[in-house]
Design a protein around this motif. Structure first.
Motif, PDB file in Angstrom:
ATOM      1  N   UNK A  95     -10.720 -17.203 -51.559  1.00 50.34           N
ATOM      2  CA  UNK A  95      -9.544 -18.022 -51.849  1.00 50.34           C
ATOM      3  C   UNK A  95      -9.104 -17.801 -53.289  1.00 50.34           C
ATOM      4  N   UNK A  96      -7.902 -18.209 -53.590  1.00 50.16           N
ATOM      5  CA  UNK A  96      -7.344 -18.031 -54.927  1.00 50.16           C
ATOM      6  C   UNK A  96      -6.746 -19.342 -55.427  1.00 50.16           C
ATOM      7  N   UNK A  97      -7.452 -20.429 -55.219  1.00 51.47           N
ATOM      8  CA  UNK A  97      -6.946 -21.722 -55.671  1.00 51.47           C
ATOM      9  C   UNK A  97      -6.913 -21.737 -57.198  1.00 51.47           C
ATOM     10  N   UNK A  98      -5.839 -22.262 -57.779  1.00 51.89           N
ATOM     11  CA  UNK A  98      -5.700 -22.200 -59.237  1.00 51.89           C
ATOM     12  C   UNK A  98      -6.655 -23.136 -59.958  1.00 51.89           C
ATOM     13  N   UNK A  99      -7.210 -22.646 -61.061  1.00 48.63           N
ATOM     14  CA  UNK A  99      -7.992 -23.471 -61.975  1.00 48.63           C
ATOM     15  C   UNK A  99      -7.026 -24.009 -63.030  1.00 48.63           C
ATOM     16  N   UNK A 100      -7.044 -25.305 -63.248  1.00 47.37           N
ATOM     17  CA  UNK A 100      -6.070 -25.926 -64.142  1.00 47.37           C
ATOM     18  C   UNK A 100      -6.702 -26.292 -65.480  1.00 47.37           C
ATOM     19  N   UNK A 101      -5.843 -26.565 -66.450  1.00 48.28           N
ATOM     20  CA  UNK A 101      -6.266 -27.089 -67.739  1.00 48.28           C
ATOM     21  C   UNK A 101      -5.627 -28.448 -67.948  1.00 48.28           C
ATOM     22  N   UNK A 102      -6.248 -29.252 -68.800  1.00 53.01           N
ATOM     23  CA  UNK A 102      -5.717 -30.595 -69.035  1.00 53.01           C
ATOM     24  C   UNK A 102      -5.963 -31.495 -67.839  1.00 53.01           C
ATOM     25  N   UNK A 103      -5.000 -32.359 -67.561  1.00 49.31           N
ATOM     26  CA  UNK A 103      -5.127 -33.320 -66.464  1.00 49.31           C
ATOM     27  C   UNK A 103      -4.597 -32.718 -65.173  1.00 49.31           C
ATOM     28  N   UNK A 104      -5.400 -32.804 -64.109  1.00 45.69           N
ATOM     29  CA  UNK A 104      -4.941 -32.391 -62.783  1.00 45.69           C
ATOM     30  C   UNK A 104      -5.688 -33.214 -61.750  1.00 45.69           C
ATOM     31  N   UNK A 105      -4.945 -33.912 -60.897  1.00 45.11           N
ATOM     32  CA  UNK A 105      -5.556 -34.809 -59.914  1.00 45.11           C
ATOM     33  C   UNK A 105      -6.241 -34.000 -58.824  1.00 45.11           C
ATOM     34  N   UNK A 106      -7.543 -34.179 -58.688  1.00 46.12           N
ATOM     35  CA  UNK A 106      -8.309 -33.456 -57.668  1.00 46.12           C
ATOM     36  C   UNK A 106      -9.339 -34.379 -57.042  1.00 46.12           C
ATOM     37  N   UNK A 107      -9.232 -34.565 -55.745  1.00 48.96           N
ATOM     38  CA  UNK A 107     -10.197 -35.407 -55.030  1.00 48.96           C
ATOM     39  C   UNK A 107     -11.590 -34.793 -54.984  1.00 48.96           C
ATOM     40  N   UNK A 108     -11.682 -33.483 -55.172  1.00 49.13           N
ATOM     41  CA  UNK A 108     -12.980 -32.811 -55.193  1.00 49.13           C
ATOM     42  C   UNK A 108     -13.880 -33.407 -56.266  1.00 49.13           C
ATOM     43  N   UNK A 109     -13.292 -33.825 -57.389  1.00 44.00           N
ATOM     44  CA  UNK A 109     -14.065 -34.417 -58.477  1.00 44.00           C
ATOM     45  C   UNK A 109     -14.913 -35.589 -57.996  1.00 44.00           C
TER      46      UNK A 109
END
Length: 419
Positions: A194-208
């Motif tokens: 997969x190529x899901x983007x890695x973000x910087x700063x704030x990004x809402x992710x339920x995986x957390x």
């Protein structure tokens, strides 16, 4: 798109029908008042709250696909506290009215459970919120250096499993399948395919929050479900609150309002020029008996408005964790930059704490959260200056632009404050 509404208004921050199908809702209204107040004041105030609820339902039912709404206004001890309901639990002619017994999915408002569990374990010396993921979950080396704190304040950069095609296909094709936490994480974990983007700063992710739940279980040797019961539900008397990592038992489902999926929006990881959502086959579906295993620690709890206000008042009044952990709980990052902020401002109008949000709403700054799942919404607003906490719940998930649940909370607050 799902259980990712940390904004008060639709689309804010991490992104928060027919009239014929909702016939008869106006006839189903129930009102309860608890606490003590002058007899001349209470009826007038509660009547205003009821009118606000009835008006919202009549206006929004054809647009949002809802059939009922529940509200609880907590004015603090000894009260008065106001509990009001309007409409029915579903679209069938024989569906009963929404009442004190009716449950709704909490969605991401129950992220506060995960934060509470982690902070209580820290207070017990079992972990630190600055521990790296790798200390507890070495099976995920790509995220090994990410701290628990960054999981909880959404600055980890970890992709969001609930916006993937895998999850959408599960919802559409296997709605009763009980997914494991490991399966949810695998949908977002970088494995070369997969190529899901890695973000910087704030990004809402339920995986957390799925990771945080696994860490809590690893640190204690107890399932996250048991920790929620022992550390959140039982000590705070949340008698109408339930958490399950899979399908709920029949006795809980029997109290749950029917929930309708009405969201045509494309998922975050669909192409930018997406014309049709992966979730289109679900439009109009009643998700009441579907598995909620896809949410788990990221927002899988079920409750009623009374319990939501009881829990959140305990959180904001500092009655859940010791002062050190309370300060950590309320520490915010800007949802614009992901950098720490001490208060919201014109430059940084919204802050995300550990499963909590503060932002500007009509009337000034407030703590709030709108949790959304496939067929339900729960919103609370803590008007700290007034000492008022309002929770409202309803039974659909529409597109962001149609979602006006915040207007119900605003109308109720205005009704309480009216002279």
């Amino acid at each position: 798109m799902f259980i990712s509404r940390n904004g008060y208004f639709p689309g804010g921050g991490g992104a928060i029908m027919e009239l014929a199908r909702c016939r008869g809702i106006a006839a189903a209204i129930v009102l309860f008042v608890t606490g003590t107040a002058l007899a001349s004041e209470t009826p007038t105030q509660t009547q205003r709250v009821q009118k606000a609820l009835d008006t919202w339902l009549a206006e929004r039912s054809p647009v949002e696909g809802v059939t009922g709404i529940a509200a609880y206004v907590s004015l603090g001890a000894p009260g008065p506290n106001i509990e009001a309901f309007a409409g029915k639990t579903g679209r069938a002619d024989d569906d009963p009215p929404v009442d004190q017994n009716t449950l709704f999915a909490m969605g991401s408002t129950s992220k506060s459970f995960a934060a509470a569990v982690i902070l209580k374990l820290e207070a017990q010396g079992l972990l630190s919120i600055d521990d790296p993921v790798g200390k507890w979950l070495p099976q995920y080396p790509a995220w090994g250096s990410v701290s628990i704190r960054r999981l909880l304040d959404m600055t980890s950069g970890i992709p969001n499993y609930s916006e993937t095609e895998f999850i959408s296909r599960s919802w559409v094709e296997q709605p009763k399948r009980d997914l494991t936490a490991e399966e949810l994480i695998a949908a977002a974990y970088p494995d070369g395919s997969n190529n899901l983007p890695v973000t910087e700063g704030y990004h809402y992710s339920n995986t957390n929050y799925i990771l945080a739940g696994l860490i809590a279980a690893k640190a204690t040797g107890k399932p996250y479900q048991e920790l929620v019961r022992e550390l959140v539900i039982q000590p705070h008397g949340l008698h109408s609150t339930f958490y399950s990592p899979g399908t709920y038992p029949p006795e809980v489902i029997a109290r749950l309002a029917h929930g309708y999926f009405e969201n045509t929006a494309c998922a975050e990881y669909q192409p930018p020029d997406c014309k049709e959502s992966w979730n289109k086959p679900m439009i109009g579906r009643d998700v009441r008996e579907d598995s909620t295993s896809w949410a788990q620690a990221a927002g899988g709890a079920i409750s009623n408005a009374r319990d939501v206000t009881r829990w959140m008042r305990a959180v904001f009044e500092g009655r859940v964790v010791p002062p050190k952990q309370q300060a950590e709980w309320m520490s915010m990052v800007s949802t614009k930059t992901g950098e720490p902020i001490t208060e919201i401002s014109e430059e940084h109008p919204q802050g995300f704490a550990l499963g909590l949000v503060q932002g500007m709403i009509p009337g000034g700054p407030a703590w709030f959260y709108q949790g959304m799942t496939l067929g339900y919404r729960t919103l609370y607003v803590w008007y700290e200056k007034d000492g008022i906490l309002i929770a409202v719940q309803t039974n659909s998930q529409p597109n962001d632009e149609a979602n006006k649940l915040s207007e119900a909370a605003e109308a109720i607050h205005a009704a309480i404050k009216a002279q």
